[in-house]
Scaffold this motif. Sequence first.
Motif, mmCIF file in Angstrom:
data_model
loop_
_atom_site.group_PDB
_atom_site.id
_atom_site.type_symbol
_atom_site.label_atom_id
_atom_site.label_comp_id
_atom_site.label_asym_id
_atom_site.label_seq_id
_atom_site.Cartn_x
_atom_site.Cartn_y
_atom_site.Cartn_z
ATOM 1 N N LEU A 30 1.465 -6.492 3.057
ATOM 2 C CA LEU A 30 1.524 -5.180 4.114
ATOM 3 C C LEU A 30 1.395 -4.090 3.197
ATOM 4 O O LEU A 30 0.829 -2.849 3.593
ATOM 5 C CB LEU A 30 3.065 -5.542 4.499
ATOM 6 C CG LEU A 30 3.397 -4.449 5.698
ATOM 7 C CD1 LEU A 30 2.422 -4.775 6.965
ATOM 8 C CD2 LEU A 30 4.707 -4.395 5.864
ATOM 9 N N ILE A 80 -0.977 -1.113 3.972
ATOM 10 C CA ILE A 80 -0.427 0.391 4.119
ATOM 11 C C ILE A 80 -1.517 1.248 3.346
ATOM 12 O O ILE A 80 -1.900 2.527 3.642
ATOM 13 C CB ILE A 80 0.971 0.446 3.826
ATOM 14 C CG1 ILE A 80 1.690 -0.346 4.979
ATOM 15 C CG2 ILE A 80 1.621 1.996 3.852
ATOM 16 C CD1 ILE A 80 3.047 -0.223 4.772
ATOM 17 N N MET A 123 5.041 0.156 -3.225
ATOM 18 C CA MET A 123 5.630 -0.288 -1.947
ATOM 19 C C MET A 123 6.217 -1.620 -2.063
ATOM 20 O O MET A 123 7.313 -2.055 -1.333
ATOM 21 C CB MET A 123 4.513 -0.262 -0.940
ATOM 22 C CG MET A 123 4.688 0.399 0.412
ATOM 23 S SD MET A 123 5.647 1.704 0.395
ATOM 24 C CE MET A 123 6.642 1.560 1.968
ATOM 25 N N PHE A 176 10.003 -3.067 -1.010
ATOM 26 C CA PHE A 176 10.413 -4.120 -0.073
ATOM 27 C C PHE A 176 11.037 -5.153 -0.771
ATOM 28 O O PHE A 176 12.011 -5.907 -0.271
ATOM 29 C CB PHE A 176 8.944 -4.831 0.203
ATOM 30 C CG PHE A 176 8.195 -4.030 1.426
ATOM 31 C CD1 PHE A 176 9.137 -3.287 2.356
ATOM 32 C CD2 PHE A 176 6.871 -3.770 1.570
ATOM 33 C CE1 PHE A 176 8.488 -2.486 3.288
ATOM 34 C CE2 PHE A 176 6.391 -2.962 2.418
ATOM 35 C CZ PHE A 176 7.076 -2.376 3.534
#
Lengths: 220, 669
Positions: A112, A116, A136, A140
Amino acid sequence: MTSILSTADGLNAALGLIIITDLALLGAERQRLSIRLIANQGVLLGLVPVLAYNGTPDMYLIAVSAIFLIIKGVILPLLLRRTHRQLPSQQLPKPYLGYSACALLGIIGFALSLWIGGRLGIAANPLFSQVFPIGMATIFTGLLLIVSRKEVLSQLFGYLVLENGIFLLGAPMAEQESFWLELSILLDIMVAVFVMGIAIHHINRAFHSTYVDHIASLKD
Amino acid sequence: MDISAAVILAAALLVFAGGLTALGFGRSFRATLAVRFIVPPAALLGLAGCVSALLLGVRQDFALPWPLPLGNCLFRVDPLSAFFLVPVFFLSALAALVLPERAGLLQKQIHAGRHCFFFCTLASGMALTVLAADGIFFLLLWEIMSLAPFFLIAHSDENSDGRFASWIYLIAAHLGALPLLLLFSFLTIQAGSSDFAAYMVMPAVRHAGFLFILGLIGFGAKCGLFPLHMWMPEAHSSAPGHVAVLLSGTMLNIGLYGILRLLSLLGPPDIVTAYILLAAGGLSGIMGILLGLGQADMKRSLAYSSAENMGIILLAAGGAVLAAHHNAPAAMVLLLTGLLLHIWNHSVFKSLLFLGANAVKENTHTTMLHRLGGLGKLMPFTGGCFAAGSASIAGVPPLNGFMGELLLYCGFALGAEAAKGTDAALLFWVAFFTLGTIAGFSLFTFSRVYGLAFLGAPRGSDGSTARDPDAFLKSAMFVLAGLCLGVSLAGPLLLRLLTPLLAWFSELLSLAPPAEAAFAMPAALLQGYAWAGCGLFALLAVIFLARSRIMRGNPEATVSDTWGCGYTAPSARIQYTGGSFSFSLSLLLRPLIRPQMFAPALKDIFPGPAGASVSSPDWPTAVWTRLFFRPVTVLSEQAKNLQHGLLNIYILYILIALMAALVWALGRT
């Protein structure tokens, strides 16, 4: 040595290792292993600004990176180990989500993050596009750790990893001397860790264990 | 700058200052005295300003340099606001006058300073709401005005009925504010400014019908229109007398003010608006009084009759709009005059009745009709005033209640005449007979309330030691009862006072200033009514004098039990009870009233003691509960599951929200 490591390969290697520590943290059952992984991640993070720097890093950058490395790679893990040792030995509760499932979700989170990163378009700073997916994914990972674990210390690992992710997102800006911002976030987290330490102590005293479920019994 | 407008604004602010002063006294009884000394003079000052503003047709703006994030701090005195300020100031003064003794009786239960503060907040809040001339600012003041009664209705926290009433009120007030919020947002967006003047100069308001319905719901909830009246019986029966006066005598009017103001803001109303007003008014009028006629509590009966009177006023408004559409200016002016007079009259007699009921409650500690009786002999003054109020509200000539209704009857008949041959004529006649029906039921209701409480003999021990209340309450009731009698004689004067407002409003409805001739009809009617009233009063006085003369010289005259009906040993137990009085009518109108009756089956020749009861529960509330409140409760209970105390899940919520926001934001580009 700096000249060898400051190549793009060095940075990529560090980032790859960070992702591996993320996934390992998600799959790690034993807390001592987790602490060691966090220490490793801290060391890698301390290196990233230096590796990411285009050209020969000045003394200032090296000094600040060294401070980060020492705090993240040495002091915090030592504190965590001390807390871990002081807690009564207990069987860790089964997490809300299994360890393998967590690791799998971590991989999905990474995917993901890549998506992004792709959607964001080309950043003015090319380093940012390179570091962003890893940062990122680390964020997460931290959130996932907090959500899935039942034990307070394990959740604390989650907060630290979360902060590592935020640090990574800021690392490409090291040239703009935005370290002070990072430093302030780090201090925030340090305070949070101390507060959590106190909370752990109190939860332990009140409930004779450090499972967060017990806090739910305080609601109306 | 016009002096009367400045006086009005200053008076409203002074009333609020009275509340602040009272707050300074804390729990001390002196707080209530501060209100008695500050509020009545300030309010009377305001009243004088209003009368002058009405007479002169003053239009004056005051913009306070107080920056609001949205909207402006703008006040405007115009005939419509001055008209509605008259009862606000007058009744605030009266209520403040009787407040200290009422608060003294509740001394242990209330915090005097706080009570007085919210009392003054309510009074000044109402005045300022009526003065506000900016949509957003209006909503702000509306909210302040709506919140204050929450703290006044339940005088003690221990009383569960009072707490329930407060909560019901708060919920109704907030639900009512919601449509208003939408209404003013829509208007402000369309007009590009929140100033009322900007709304009025819009060439055509889009979705005007929808906006009007929003306003009717929001303002209707405040003035207790059926079926939005749920809060009213609870709040009015729980509130202490001086608060009930403000709630029923003035706060309901503020709802009406909203509706009339909205009519003026949305431009000339179309014919559908007339139908809506007629339907809402007729429904509220008939259902309000039908629900009220079987109530066991006299204060609840009074509260339902407020819904009825608000209905009458809306019926008149609908009639006026209809008359404007059928080019019948005479009928329109008649209906508008009747409407305005009825608003004032309702404030007068409803306040009088609530003060009377409060005097009964203070002396007998109950307002349940089946426990009262014979109070007329024990509290002759209260009984007399209550009789005047009851006769007035029931529309008995020559009192003030019938004055407004007479104009309405004539207005509807005249409208029907003007619209001859069209469907509207039928509508006018329907409105005419609806008004007649309402008046008939109202007469029934108030003969029941007055008769059961004040006539006959005391039932049980509750009323046997009752006596008339203190001098302040007596004088307040005396003033109001005097107005019930006196206003009917002063009709022509009132018409002169209202002429600028009537001219302005008629022009709004029909787009053309009404001819002088249109005012001739109400003037003649009011004059006739005043003369007839004088004649009737003179006749009554003659009869009364003659009677007392005859009685004085007659040694055989004895005092016996009322309704003895020739029994050898009559007792209070053979008197009509509330249930038996309204039994037949409740049975006849069973589908509308839905009474709950319990009658024991008598089997043997000599049956043992048994009880029968008839009660008239508020069935619309039950319907609302089933359709709306219960589903909301279930939903809220389920929403509690989101709040379970697990940190992990809270952070999961954040994670999900962040991810969703991120994916949504990036997926869009």
